[in-house]
Design a protein around this motif. Structure first.
Motif, short mmCIF file in Angstrom:
data_model
loop_
_atom_site.label_atom_id
_atom_site.label_comp_id
_atom_site.label_asym_id
_atom_site.label_seq_id
_atom_site.Cartn_x
_atom_site.Cartn_y
_atom_site.Cartn_z
N VAL A 116 0.86 -1.19 0.00
CA VAL A 116 0.00 0.00 0.00
C VAL A 116 0.89 1.24 0.00
CG1 VAL A 116 -1.88 -1.17 1.21
CG2 VAL A 116 -0.15 0.07 2.53
N VAL A 117 0.31 2.36 -0.41
CA VAL A 117 1.01 3.64 -0.37
C VAL A 117 0.73 4.29 0.97
CG1 VAL A 117 1.26 5.91 -1.44
CG2 VAL A 117 0.85 3.89 -2.86
N GLY A 118 1.79 4.58 1.72
CA GLY A 118 1.62 5.08 3.08
C GLY A 118 0.85 6.38 3.15
N GLU A 119 1.02 7.25 2.14
CA GLU A 119 0.34 8.55 2.17
C GLU A 119 -1.18 8.41 1.99
OE1 GLU A 119 4.56 9.42 1.52
OE2 GLU A 119 3.15 7.93 0.75
N TRP A 120 -1.62 7.26 1.52
CA TRP A 120 -3.05 7.05 1.31
C TRP A 120 -3.72 6.38 2.50
CZ3 TRP A 120 -2.38 4.82 -4.32
CH2 TRP A 120 -1.91 5.86 -5.15
N LEU A 121 -2.95 6.07 3.52
CA LEU A 121 -3.52 5.52 4.75
C LEU A 121 -3.91 6.66 5.68
CD1 LEU A 121 -1.02 2.60 5.53
CD2 LEU A 121 -3.39 2.35 4.80
N SER A 122 -5.04 6.51 6.35
CA SER A 122 -5.48 7.53 7.28
C SER A 122 -6.23 6.88 8.44
CB SER A 122 -6.37 8.57 6.58
OG SER A 122 -7.55 7.94 6.08
N ASN A 123 -6.34 7.65 9.52
CA ASN A 123 -7.11 7.21 10.68
C ASN A 123 -6.60 5.86 11.21
OD1 ASN A 123 -9.07 7.32 12.68
ND2 ASN A 123 -10.65 6.37 11.39
N GLU A 124 -5.28 5.75 11.39
CA GLU A 124 -4.72 4.50 11.90
C GLU A 124 -5.05 4.34 13.39
OE1 GLU A 124 -0.65 3.67 11.24
OE2 GLU A 124 -0.66 4.29 9.12
N ARG A 125 -5.40 3.10 13.78
CA ARG A 125 -5.66 2.79 15.18
C ARG A 125 -5.34 1.33 15.43
NH1 ARG A 125 -9.68 3.51 11.11
NH2 ARG A 125 -11.43 2.10 11.45
N THR A 126 -5.25 0.98 16.70
CA THR A 126 -4.94 -0.40 17.10
C THR A 126 -5.99 -0.87 18.10
OG1 THR A 126 -3.46 0.46 18.80
CG2 THR A 126 -2.46 -0.20 16.71
N PRO A 127 -7.16 -1.29 17.63
CA PRO A 127 -8.24 -1.74 18.55
C PRO A 127 -7.80 -2.94 19.37
CG PRO A 127 -9.05 -1.42 16.30
CD PRO A 127 -7.57 -1.37 16.23
N ARG A 128 -8.18 -2.96 20.63
CA ARG A 128 -7.78 -4.02 21.54
C ARG A 128 -8.52 -5.33 21.28
NH1 ARG A 128 -5.07 -2.53 26.11
NH2 ARG A 128 -6.04 -4.20 27.32
N ASN A 129 -9.66 -5.26 20.60
CA ASN A 129 -10.45 -6.48 20.40
C ASN A 129 -10.09 -7.23 19.14
OD1 ASN A 129 -11.47 -4.51 18.67
ND2 ASN A 129 -13.53 -5.37 18.69
N ILE A 130 -9.08 -6.78 18.40
CA ILE A 130 -8.67 -7.49 17.19
C ILE A 130 -8.09 -8.85 17.59
CG2 ILE A 130 -7.09 -7.51 15.23
CD1 ILE A 130 -9.38 -5.67 14.83
#
Length: 556
Positions: A116-130
């Motif tokens: 993926v192109v890093g500049e096109w990623l947005s709203n990154e998060r790390t949910p605990r329930n994954i």
């Protein structure tokens, strides 16, 4: 004055000492640096990385949700991305970030990894329930846990499903161990007995000794095996029924719901919710699995214990074979052969053999050991097995013999040099006291030369354990999970094919269908091969030093 001091300093030899010290230092630093790179890249694979969830929007298309582990990131020219067909705007910086994500869910997306192109990623998060499910097939699954089922009955859902899932995975692990033991040990023993019975029947037929009494005895023995097999088959069917009983409902981050049998799940964990001690415990468990378990997923998952066992066993057998032959040849050349033109020619030939490419030894082993010697053994001792070969096919014995031939010159040269360093007065003193030449050789000369023999053995082990090319022809295969040493007579199966760490590195690194998943295992396996060779060499070094101290007094 300064010129005279510089000249005296050069004449003293100090510059050469400093140059040698610098060269050694550079070599040590480069070696340690290489090992550090291999260790970091290989061992980091077992750490439970956080799973990121982000919105990914390619310009001109609808945004979509991505979830996975960030494997690597690199800077690439904007023009290169545009040339690959991506809708990259002409304006902006010269470089853009390209990231490799492990997204798993192969049955949904078709591949475990995506760029993926890093500049096109947005709203990154790390949910605990994954939840990450490590499976026996189809790689990892990333998503959310919905429920746990026992057959068609719902057992738990929501927050209660996680604890129930862990309990049932522990139960699945116990069942898997019982099934594995039943299939490989108990049923394997029965299959081995039935095969020996078949060969015995065929042998009696060829010798025309298969009369009614012999046939009745064979039938009775076969009936015993069949009865035991039916009992075990019933137990195995019952275990498999329990093994495949439970299932879980899961959902990918983009909303697709699936049902996965727990029999396919090795472990489940929530990396985003794990503390550092929990991650360290997980890390240790993964490393232990790597060195103690069998491979799965085309050797890109699981462990490599069969390869470790095959490497060590083959090297030990090679050492047992090459040491006596190398010592006998060196003793003859130094102690008994008349020193002349023929002896010099033999020594030149031995030295030249040390420089022959290893693949040539592999071709020799395949042609002579496997086809000629192995085929002859089959015709003489195993005619009842025809047309299936016993020793007329690549196997552990031929691999060990090929490596023994390959390393023989090293042992001969090292042992002969050790014999040459023993003072002549010691031999003459032994003879003067009434000992025969053979007694002098076995009780005085060879013990004193034993450190040199061990040096030759160390060099032989170091070369043989890392060889790959000849082994591809004479006995090493991609996958051989059954070990050549087991409880079935004759216990050590020299005709069986084996796995090898060096070939495992080649296969996983260059022949794997999933290159991205295999890359970290290449580093981890390479590090393990270095450690195995170092352990074998260290053992030999300890023995050599002990022998050197033991016979030091005689040497003086």
């Amino acid at each position: 004055m300064k010129k005279d001091s510089l000249t005296n300093w050069i004449k003293s030899g100090s510059p050469w000492i400093w140059m040698n010290a610098g060269a050694v230092s550079i070599a040590v630093i480069m070696t340690l640096g290489l090992l550090a790179v291999i260790a970091v890249r290989g061992m980091a694979h077992f750490w439970p990385a956080d799973v990121i969830v982000a919105d990914y929007q390619v310009p001109g298309s609808e945004p979509r949700l991505l979830a996975g582990e960030r494997v690597q990131a690199e800077q690439v020219p904007r023009a290169r991305l545009a040339a690959s067909g991506l809708p990259v705007a002409a304006e902006g910086g010269e470089f853009m970030t390209r990231e490799l994500l492990k997204v798993g869910n192969r049955e949904v997306y078709g591949a475990d990894f995506t760029w993926v192109v890093g500049e096109w990623l947005s709203n990154e998060r790390t949910p605990r329930n994954i939840v990450v499910l490590e499976r026996r097939e189809w790689g990892n699954f990333y998503g959310e846990l919905l429920n746990v089922k026992e057959g068609d009955n719902l057992v738990a859902e929501g927050e209660a499903a996680w604890d129930e899932l862990q309990r049932r995975i522990a139960r699945i692990d116990q069942l898997h161990g019982q099934i594995s033991h039943l299939e490989k040990v108990d049923i394997g023993r029965i299959n081995h007995g039935l095969e020996r019975l078949r060969l015995k029947t065929r042998k009696l037929e060829l010798e025309q000794r298969l009369d009614a009494a012999a046939q009745a005895e064979l039938d009775a023995e076969r009936a015993e095996w069949d009865a035991e097999y039916k009992t075990l088959e019933g137990r195995l069917a019952s275990l498999y029924q329990d093994f495949n009983r439970d299932s879980i409902g899961v959902r990918t981050l983009d909303g697709r719901e699936l049902e996965i049998s727990l029999g396919k799940v090795v472990r489940a964990y929530q990396p985003n919710a794990m503390s550092v001690p929990q991650k360290l415990g997980f890390y240790g468990a993964k490393i232990w699995e790597f060195v103690s378990d069998e491979p799965r997923e085309a050797n890109t998952e699981g462990g490599i214990f069969p390869a470790i066992f095959g490497t060590v066993l083959m090297t030990i057998i090679m050492a047992v074979i090459v040491t006596p032959f190398g010592v006998i040849a060196a003793v003859y050349l130094r102690e008994y052969a008349k020193q002349g033109v023929l002896t010099r020619i033999i020594r030149i030939a031995v030295n030249n053999l040390a420089g022959v490419p290893s693949i040539v030894y592999g071709v020799f082993g395949l042609g002579f050991f496997v086809y000629v010697l192995g085929g002859s053994l089959d015709r003489i001792f195993y005619p009842e097995a025809a047309p299936a070969p016993v020793f007329g096919t690549p196997g552990l014995m031929w691999a060990s013999l090929t490596l023994a031939i390959l390393t023989l010159p090293v042992v001969i040269v090292a042992t002969e040099e050790g014999l040459a360093r023993i003072p002549r007065m010691i031999r003459e003193g032994s003879l003067a006291l009434g000992a025969t030449k053979s007694e002098t050789l076995w009780k005085v000369v060879l013990p004193m030369a034993s450190p040199a023999m061990m040096t030759g053995l160390i060099l032989a082990v170091a070369r043989a354990a890392g060889e790959v090319a000849p082994l591809m022809l004479v006995g090493v295969v991609k996958l051989a999970p059954s070990l050549p040493l087991n409880g079935n007579y004759p216990y050590l199966h020299l005709d069986q094919k084996i796995m090898h760490l060096g070939f495992h590195i080649y296969d996983v690194g260059f022949q794997s269908p999933n290159v991205e998943a295999a890359r970290p295992l290449v580093y981890a396996t390479a590090l393990l091969l270095v450690l195995v060779i170092a352990t074998l060499n260290l053992s030999a070094v300890v023995i050599r030093n002990h022998l050197r101290e033991k016979y030091k007094a005689l040497d003086h």
